[in-house]
Design a protein around this motif. Structure first.
Motif, PDB file in Angstrom:
ATOM      1  N   MET A  28     -15.229  43.771  10.715  1.00 60.98           N
ATOM      2  CA  MET A  28     -15.066  43.564  12.159  1.00 60.98           C
ATOM      3  C   MET A  28     -13.982  42.490  12.338  1.00 60.98           C
ATOM      4  N   ARG A  29     -13.214  42.659  13.475  1.00 59.64           N
ATOM      5  CA  ARG A  29     -12.135  41.693  13.743  1.00 59.64           C
ATOM      6  C   ARG A  29     -12.755  40.337  14.062  1.00 59.64           C
ATOM      7  N   GLN A  59     -12.597  30.521   6.596  1.00 51.76           N
ATOM      8  CA  GLN A  59     -12.154  31.864   6.180  1.00 51.76           C
ATOM      9  C   GLN A  59     -13.214  32.534   5.308  1.00 51.76           C
ATOM     10  N   GLN A  60     -13.750  31.762   4.352  1.00 46.75           N
ATOM     11  CA  GLN A  60     -14.697  32.359   3.394  1.00 46.75           C
ATOM     12  C   GLN A  60     -16.009  32.717   4.087  1.00 46.75           C
ATOM     13  N   ARG A  61     -16.490  31.857   4.970  1.00 46.71           N
ATOM     14  CA  ARG A  61     -17.736  32.152   5.682  1.00 46.71           C
ATOM     15  C   ARG A  61     -17.556  33.327   6.630  1.00 46.71           C
ATOM     16  N   ALA A  62     -16.383  33.408   7.241  1.00 44.98           N
ATOM     17  CA  ALA A  62     -16.117  34.578   8.106  1.00 44.98           C
ATOM     18  C   ALA A  62     -16.173  35.851   7.252  1.00 44.98           C
ATOM     19  N   ARG A  63     -15.553  35.781   6.062  1.00 44.26           N
ATOM     20  CA  ARG A  63     -15.546  36.954   5.155  1.00 44.26           C
ATOM     21  C   ARG A  63     -16.979  37.340   4.804  1.00 44.26           C
ATOM     22  N   TRP A  64     -17.807  36.338   4.456  1.00 43.04           N
ATOM     23  CA  TRP A  64     -19.217  36.626   4.115  1.00 43.04           C
ATOM     24  C   TRP A  64     -19.963  37.233   5.304  1.00 43.04           C
ATOM     25  N   HIS A  65     -19.484  36.885   6.517  1.00 42.34           N
ATOM     26  CA  HIS A  65     -20.106  37.466   7.732  1.00 42.34           C
ATOM     27  C   HIS A  65     -19.505  38.824   8.077  1.00 42.34           C
ATOM     28  N   GLY A  66     -18.570  39.291   7.241  1.00 46.08           N
ATOM     29  CA  GLY A  66     -17.962  40.602   7.498  1.00 46.08           C
ATOM     30  C   GLY A  66     -16.888  40.555   8.566  1.00 46.08           C
ATOM     31  N   ALA A 114     -15.993  30.744  18.546  1.00 53.10           N
ATOM     32  CA  ALA A 114     -14.656  31.361  18.578  1.00 53.10           C
ATOM     33  C   ALA A 114     -14.774  32.862  18.863  1.00 53.10           C
ATOM     34  N   LEU A 115     -15.803  33.493  18.316  1.00 53.18           N
ATOM     35  CA  LEU A 115     -16.031  34.923  18.598  1.00 53.18           C
ATOM     36  C   LEU A 115     -16.350  35.115  20.089  1.00 53.18           C
ATOM     37  N   ALA A 163     -19.720  38.776  21.767  1.00 50.63           N
ATOM     38  CA  ALA A 163     -20.993  38.021  21.751  1.00 50.63           C
ATOM     39  C   ALA A 163     -21.866  38.628  20.657  1.00 50.63           C
ATOM     40  N   CYS A 164     -21.995  37.912  19.547  1.00 55.03           N
ATOM     41  CA  CYS A 164     -22.883  38.444  18.485  1.00 55.03           C
ATOM     42  C   CYS A 164     -23.508  37.244  17.783  1.00 55.03           C
TER      43      CYS A 164
END
Ligand code: GLN
Length: 253
Positions: free
Chosen positions: A1-2, A27-34, A212-213, A219-220
């Protein structure tokens, strides 16, 4: 997901005590969150379109870098103020935190204007405030602690309309007197905590990503990650700093 677009301001100039570790953690935590994030490195003097930024990060640095950043960002002050009031996320550490305020008076007595984005000011003292620091943050439903390392001569005093990021449990914080640390206004967080801050404080990294999302209109709820290693590191610092045998270095010259 973007995922969020992250602007990393002046990566080569504002990176005291490895503050770029905060970008790696985000960056890494975002990656782990997909989430696929894009990190845009913003260099001094470049033209910047803050409308495309969801999360802006600036690290700590010396006074030369601080003045450069202030000169460059002054040209974008109105755009930044508009983005902040619409909810853009900012994490500013050390001297980058200081330059968000009204002004900074250096130890030499030279006073130079800040970006005047948030209502606080900073005045350098003679002794530097150095050491491990632990604070408690009460801006979420459940209180959380932050652990880090501080090294600053600046004493920051918060004004009306802004709140501290946390309350000092061990260390100096904003000014070594009023037990406040950092600043929080909407989605803007400023702090003196280096280390870098986010790897040992994963809850704050996810809060910044979540905000930031939401700013991007997504909203997630980010799912819980396995933070056993990060939390082990966090608890180790907590245990050391809050132990009755901990000796904090006195303000260094
Ligand atoms: N030069 C500033 C001070 O000493 C900020 C240092 C930093 O970024 N930690 O207060």
């Amino acid at each position: 997901m973007r995922g969020p677009t992250i602007y990393h301001l002046y990566p080569g100039h504002l990176n005291l005590y490895g503050d770029r570790g905060n970008i790696i953690a985000l960056q890494q935590r975002a990656r782990w969150h997909g989430l696929e994030t894009e990190v845009v490195a913003v260099q001094p003097g470049s033209r910047v379109d803050f409308a495309a930024c969801d999360l802006l990060f600036m690290g700590g640095g010396d006074e030369t870098a601080q003045k450069m950043a202030c000169r460059h960002l002054k040209e974008h002050r109105h755009a930044l103020l508009d983005c902040i009031n619409r909810g853009m996320v900012i994490l500013a550490i050390g001297s980058s935190y200081q330059l968000l305020g009204r002004y900074y008076t250096a130890a030499s007595g030279e006073q130079y204007p800040g970006l005047e984005l948030l209502n606080f000011y900073t005045e350098a003292g003679t002794a530097r405030m150095i050491g491990d620091i632990v604070t408690r943050c009460d801006f979420l439903r459940v209180p959380h602690t932050l652990v880090g390392f501080e090294n600053h001569a600046g004493r920051t005093y918060l004004g009306k309309g802004v709140r501290p990021l946390g309350t000092v449990l061990r260390g100096y914080g904003n000014n070594g007197a009023d037990r406040t640390e950092g600043v929080l206004y909407r989605n803007v967080a400023g702090s003196y905590l280096h280390g870098s801050l986010l790897p040992k404080n994963p809850w704050l990294a996810d809060w910044l990503l979540q905000r930031a999302l939401r700013y991007r209109g997504i909203a997630c709820r980010l799912p819980e990650l396995d933070d056993s290693i990060e939390n082990q590191a966090h608890r180790f610092i907590l245990k050391c700093c809050l132990s009755p045998f901990y000796r904090r270095p006195s303000p260094g010259l």
